[in-house]
Design an enzyme around this catalytic site. Structure first.
Site, PDB file in Angstrom:
ATOM      1  N   GLU A  36       0.825  -1.228   0.000  1.00 23.32           N
ATOM      2  CA  GLU A  36       0.000   0.000   0.000  1.00 23.32           C
ATOM      3  C   GLU A  36       0.855   1.273   0.000  1.00 23.32           C
ATOM      4  OE1 GLU A  36      -0.622  -2.688   1.732  1.00 23.32           O
ATOM      5  OE2 GLU A  36      -2.766  -2.979   2.096  1.00 23.32           O
ATOM      6  N   HIS A  38       3.690   1.731  -1.787  1.00 24.46           N
ATOM      7  CA  HIS A  38       3.929   1.992  -3.219  1.00 24.46           C
ATOM      8  C   HIS A  38       2.636   2.440  -3.895  1.00 24.46           C
ATOM      9  CE1 HIS A  38       6.990  -1.274  -2.340  1.00 24.46           C
ATOM     10  NE2 HIS A  38       7.761  -0.331  -2.837  1.00 24.46           N
TER      11      HIS A  38
END
Ligand code: PAF
Length: 283
Positions: A36, A38
């Site tokens: 999450e 990235h």
């Protein structure tokens, strides 16, 4: 629709097409095994650009021989799904031989901002990061590039590099994304067994505690670091690499906590080295 390309030639040709059509381009450089954290960078890039490129490349040059290059987690299929669902247009996933051709011997290096924090315990790391990020910038030629504040020193180093080398790319720093219980998201969290995963909470707990102390008025960096170290040492599985307070612009050690101070820690939980930090925003 998401496209996956593996060669520099193919990426350049796609970028040329997009630029001819007047599209703006955002780049999210990653080493894959996307989470999450990235995803939040990709989301922001999708909001701010016409086309978004996510590079997925586990860069051998930023790992010391003793580090986890071989075991670093990889899952292109899962990564592609996340990129597709988040609205990225292109994954650039080169082989090491594509990025480092026979005879490769040119590097981008830095003194100063790379000397403290992670640069101390990982002496070749930032040379590898600066070199690969430069190469990615030259290949993708984005308008904006997105980096997470979890790797705060990396963010500061890239900002400095772009200024020093007149690279016409806007660097966008994005907030740390955490698990529900506070642990900063990291691909390396997957190395932790159940006991270590629990122990790893000492990082975020220490960061939250320190942030509160600073918000309550503590400005003496040595006092703060001392309290933080003592707190980390209460966890038997934790071994401190560093607890430091630095100026976020040049990563120089500071003795007073004030605007733009970065308070950063690196802690081994078993064999896994984890980092976390908080930044006192500039007023
Ligand atoms: O933060 C990372 O994942 C890497 O250091 C980066 C910026 C993709 C360079 O390899």
């Amino acid at each position: 629709m998401l496209n996956i390309l593996h060669t520099i030639k193919e990426v350049r040709s796609q970028i040329k097409e997009w630029k001819n059509e007047g599209f703006t381009i955002g780049l999210v450089p990653t080493m894959g095994y996307l989470h999450e954290g990235h995803q939040s960078l990709i989301k922001r890039a999708v909001e701010e650009n016409d086309k978004v490129v996510v590079s997925i490349f586990v860069n051998p040059m930023q790992f010391a021989p003793t580090e986890d290059l071989e075991s670093y987690p990889r899952d292109l299929k899962k990564d592609s799904k996340l990129c597709d669902e988040t609205g990225a247009d292109l994954i650039f996933n080169p082989d090491p031989e594509e990025m480092y051709t026979k005879g490769f011997c040119s590097f981008v290096d830095m003194n100063g901002p790379t000397d403290e924090l992670c640069g101390k315990s990982r002496p070749i790391h930032f040379r590898g990061v600066c070199t690969i990020v430069n190469k990615l910038f030259n290949i993708v030629t984005p308008d904006k590039a997105y980096f997470g504040q979890k790797d705060a020193q990396q963010l500061a180093v890239i900002k400095r590099m772009v200024t020093d080398l007149n690279i016409p790319i806007e660097i966008v720093g994005c907030p740390i994304i955490r698990e529900k219980d506070g642990l900063a998201k990291s691909s390396r969290n997957t190395y932790l067994n159940k006991k270590e995963r629990e122990a790893a909470l000492i990082l975020s707990k220490t960061i939250f505690m320190a942030e509160k102390l600073v918000n309550d008025g503590l400005t003496d960096a040595d006092k703060l670091k001392d309290i933080m170290k003592k707190n980390i040492e209460t966890e038997p599985l934790a071994k401190i690499d560093y607890v430091e307070a630095v100026n976020f612009d040049d990563i120089s050690v500071t003795d007073t906590i004030s605007d733009n101070t970065l308070v950063a820690i690196a802690v081994y939980i078993g064999k896994t080295r984890l980092i976390d930090n908080f930044l006192i925003k500039r007023k």
